[in-house]
Scaffold this active site. Structure first.
Site, PDB file in Angstrom:
ATOM      1  N   LYS A 111       0.500  -1.417   0.389  1.00 55.86           N
ATOM      2  CA  LYS A 111      -0.104   0.251  -0.201  1.00 55.86           C
ATOM      3  C   LYS A 111       0.482   1.342   0.125  1.00 55.86           C
ATOM      4  O   LYS A 111       0.772   2.074  -0.747  1.00 55.86           O
ATOM      5  CB  LYS A 111      -0.763  -0.256   1.267  1.00 55.86           C
ATOM      6  CG  LYS A 111      -2.055  -0.918   1.287  1.00 55.86           C
ATOM      7  CD  LYS A 111      -3.004  -0.507   1.546  1.00 55.86           C
ATOM      8  CE  LYS A 111      -4.754  -1.630   1.628  1.00 55.86           C
ATOM      9  NZ  LYS A 111      -5.624  -1.490   2.437  1.00 55.86           N
ATOM     10  N   LYS A 194      -9.047 -10.870  -9.302  1.00 57.77           N
ATOM     11  CA  LYS A 194     -10.967 -11.410  -8.523  1.00 57.77           C
ATOM     12  C   LYS A 194     -11.447  -9.840  -8.843  1.00 57.77           C
ATOM     13  O   LYS A 194     -10.601  -8.773  -8.825  1.00 57.77           O
ATOM     14  CB  LYS A 194     -10.564 -11.352  -7.032  1.00 57.77           C
ATOM     15  CG  LYS A 194      -9.312  -9.963  -6.714  1.00 57.77           C
ATOM     16  CD  LYS A 194      -9.476 -10.377  -5.015  1.00 57.77           C
ATOM     17  CE  LYS A 194      -9.142  -9.210  -4.402  1.00 57.77           C
ATOM     18  NZ  LYS A 194      -9.390  -8.891  -2.579  1.00 57.77           N
ATOM     19  N   LYS A 197     -13.763  -3.600  -6.669  1.00 57.37           N
ATOM     20  CA  LYS A 197     -14.008  -2.427  -6.938  1.00 57.37           C
ATOM     21  C   LYS A 197     -12.476  -1.605  -7.384  1.00 57.37           C
ATOM     22  O   LYS A 197     -12.984  -0.524  -7.616  1.00 57.37           O
ATOM     23  CB  LYS A 197     -14.629  -1.523  -5.374  1.00 57.37           C
ATOM     24  CG  LYS A 197     -13.534  -1.749  -4.086  1.00 57.37           C
ATOM     25  CD  LYS A 197     -14.484  -0.742  -3.048  1.00 57.37           C
ATOM     26  CE  LYS A 197     -13.350  -1.908  -1.838  1.00 57.37           C
ATOM     27  NZ  LYS A 197     -14.207  -2.925  -1.360  1.00 57.37           N
TER      28      LYS A 197
HETATM   29  P1  ATP Z   1     -10.761  -4.631  -3.239  1.00 58.67           P
HETATM   30  O1  ATP Z   1     -11.288  -4.183  -4.218  1.00 58.67           O
HETATM   31  O2  ATP Z   1     -10.583  -2.900  -3.263  1.00 58.67           O
HETATM   32  O3  ATP Z   1      -9.555  -5.175  -3.398  1.00 58.67           O
HETATM   33  P2  ATP Z   1     -12.068  -5.716  -1.634  1.00 58.67           P
HETATM   34  O4  ATP Z   1     -13.093  -6.129  -2.853  1.00 58.67           O
HETATM   35  O5  ATP Z   1     -10.566  -6.928  -1.727  1.00 58.67           O
HETATM   36  O6  ATP Z   1     -11.015  -4.651  -1.823  1.00 58.67           O
HETATM   37  P3  ATP Z   1     -11.664  -6.260   0.891  1.00 58.67           P
HETATM   38  O7  ATP Z   1     -12.168  -4.929   1.851  1.00 58.67           O
HETATM   39  O8  ATP Z   1     -10.269  -5.919   0.892  1.00 58.67           O
HETATM   40  O9  ATP Z   1     -12.523  -5.583  -0.338  1.00 58.67           O
HETATM   41  O10 ATP Z   1     -12.084  -7.600   1.231  1.00 58.67           O
HETATM   42  C1  ATP Z   1     -13.582  -7.532   2.217  1.00 58.67           C
HETATM   43  C2  ATP Z   1     -13.986  -9.137   2.376  1.00 58.67           C
HETATM   44  O11 ATP Z   1     -14.419  -9.293   0.587  1.00 58.67           O
HETATM   45  C3  ATP Z   1     -12.833  -9.491   2.529  1.00 58.67           C
HETATM   46  O12 ATP Z   1     -12.956 -11.094   3.157  1.00 58.67           O
HETATM   47  C4  ATP Z   1     -12.482 -10.308   1.327  1.00 58.67           C
HETATM   48  O13 ATP Z   1     -11.617 -11.682   1.421  1.00 58.67           O
HETATM   49  C5  ATP Z   1     -13.165 -10.642   0.357  1.00 58.67           C
HETATM   50  N1  ATP Z   1     -12.882 -10.464  -1.102  1.00 58.67           N
HETATM   51  C6  ATP Z   1     -12.875  -9.445  -1.736  1.00 58.67           C
HETATM   52  N2  ATP Z   1     -12.992  -9.715  -2.980  1.00 58.67           N
HETATM   53  C7  ATP Z   1     -14.032 -11.131  -3.309  1.00 58.67           C
HETATM   54  C8  ATP Z   1     -13.541 -11.547  -4.545  1.00 58.67           C
HETATM   55  N3  ATP Z   1     -13.742 -11.262  -5.762  1.00 58.67           N
HETATM   56  N4  ATP Z   1     -13.718 -13.056  -3.872  1.00 58.67           N
HETATM   57  C9  ATP Z   1     -13.668 -13.300  -3.251  1.00 58.67           C
HETATM   58  N5  ATP Z   1     -13.906 -13.469  -2.088  1.00 58.67           N
HETATM   59  C10 ATP Z   1     -14.120 -11.047  -1.746  1.00 58.67           C
END
Ligand code: ATP
Ligand code: LTN
Length: 328
Positions: A111, A194, A197
């Protein structure tokens, strides 16, 4: 009963990956174990520079957590800043972790490198100490998190063990648990990454608040491959397999079984979209109701804040006593 704790940051809108990969498991887990889930607004301050933004996201995320089915009379759903013990124990944690340990956290390295010449808050560095406080305050036995958070749970364990050996048995040493498999949702436009957002475009990311038309469009444009056979193979056919995974997760069945029911991609996309729309319809309805009733939302969050604080203040007192701080 096993105590479970997991938290989510109020940054950005909730998407299908968050829901199927994490939040839906929170809902399913609430009747099996004693669960605590926090909206960790203080963590979001590591990247906040504008007034009002975090509060708005917190309200929206809270409405979403109740809309997906978390029950405030069963699960403890709270906002981190409503329970000041997080900040108080956070300082104790900062004094129980070393500079060297924090320097080894890959999330900080990633980060801070990404922010390059931008402002890098000291909080981004000390963040794992606050996260350790989030977990240890609730005597959590299990912390369900994705792989990216394992290192933070490991450092929390190290902190708990160190504190206990310095000051006497105080904290429960938690364990990271990996949520049920098969819930990694991939980007519809780039099915080997994956769903996220923070991707360059929203075209491959389905948000829980997207309207049916937008959802249909995103699925219609989903990237597949140049063949036409519907078959489940994550390595050879990532796009098609992701659609099958989503269809199975939203509508039931197994991806391999579902593959046999389809002869062409178009129909698979349409059915995956319909299954997601049907799954989200009641969630969106309840979300809107709650957003239109701020008093009710506040009431639900107050229930969580009281329950959380009761536990958190007892643990903080235990820690202060163990250290031997002078009582007032
Ligand atoms: P960003 O989109 O910025 O990468 P994020 O969507 O990963 O962030 P986080 O706040 O890091 O969001 O994650 C919230 C939860 O959602 C965590 O438990 C993470 O493991 C899960 N998660 C996020 N993206 C996925 C995905 N594509 N598939 C399954 N689980 C997910
Ligand atoms: N760091 C986590 C969010 C988080 C958390 C926690 C998760 C903060 N405190 C305690 C589990 C337990 C993240 O960024 N996803």
């Amino acid at each position: 009963m096993t105590r479970v704790l997991s938290c989510i940051q109020p940054t950005g809108d909730v998407h299908l990956g968050n829901y199927l990969g994490a939040l839906r498991n929170w809902v399913n887990g609430q009747h099996e174990k004693d669960v605590y889930h926090g909206i960790v607004d203080l963590h979001a301050l590591t990247v906040t520079t504008e007034s009002g933004v975090v509060g708005e996201s917190t309200v929206s995320l809270a409405a979403m957590l109740f809309a997906i089915g978390l029950d405030p009379d069963v699960a403890t759903i709270f906002v981190q800043s409503h329970v000041p013990e997080h900040s108080q124990l956070g300082w104790v944690m900062e004094c129980t972790v070393s500079f060297g340990e924090l320097s080894r956290m890959t999330q900080f390295k990633d980060k801070s490198a990404k922010r390059e010449t931008d402002f890098v808050a000291a909080g981004l560095f000390t963040y794992p100490a606050l996260q350790a406080a989030d977990i240890l305050l609730y005597d959590a036995n299990e912390v369900p998190v994705g792989d990216d958070q394992r290192q933070h749970i490991e450092i929390t364990r190290d902190i708990a063990i160190r504190f206990n050996s310095r000051f006497g048995e105080t904290f429960v040493v938690p364990e990271a648990v990996t949520p049920a498999a098969g819930a990694r949702v991939m980007d519809l436009q780039a099915p080997t990454s994956k769903m996220s957002k923070s991707a360059d475009s929203d075209a491959g990311c389905v948000f829980l608040l997207d309207d049916p038309k937008a959802i249909e469009k995103k699925f219609k444009r989903a990237v597949t491959d140049s063949e036409s056979e519907v078959r489940y193979s994550v390595t050879e056919k990532p796009g098609v397999s992701n659609l099958l995974d989503i269809l199975a997760a939203a509508g039931g069945g197994t991806p391999a079984q579902l593959a046999e029911e389809y002869a062409q991609y178009g129909l698979l996309k349409a059915d995956a979209a319909s299954a997601v729309i049907a799954m989200l319809e009641p969630v969106q309805h309840r979300y809107r109701e709650l957003m239109n009733d701020p008093g009710e939302l506040q009431r639900l969050l107050n229930i969580g804040a009281s329950k959380a604080q009761e536990q958190a203040s007892a643990t903080l007192n235990r820690a202060y006593e163990a250290i031997g701080l002078l009582p007032r």
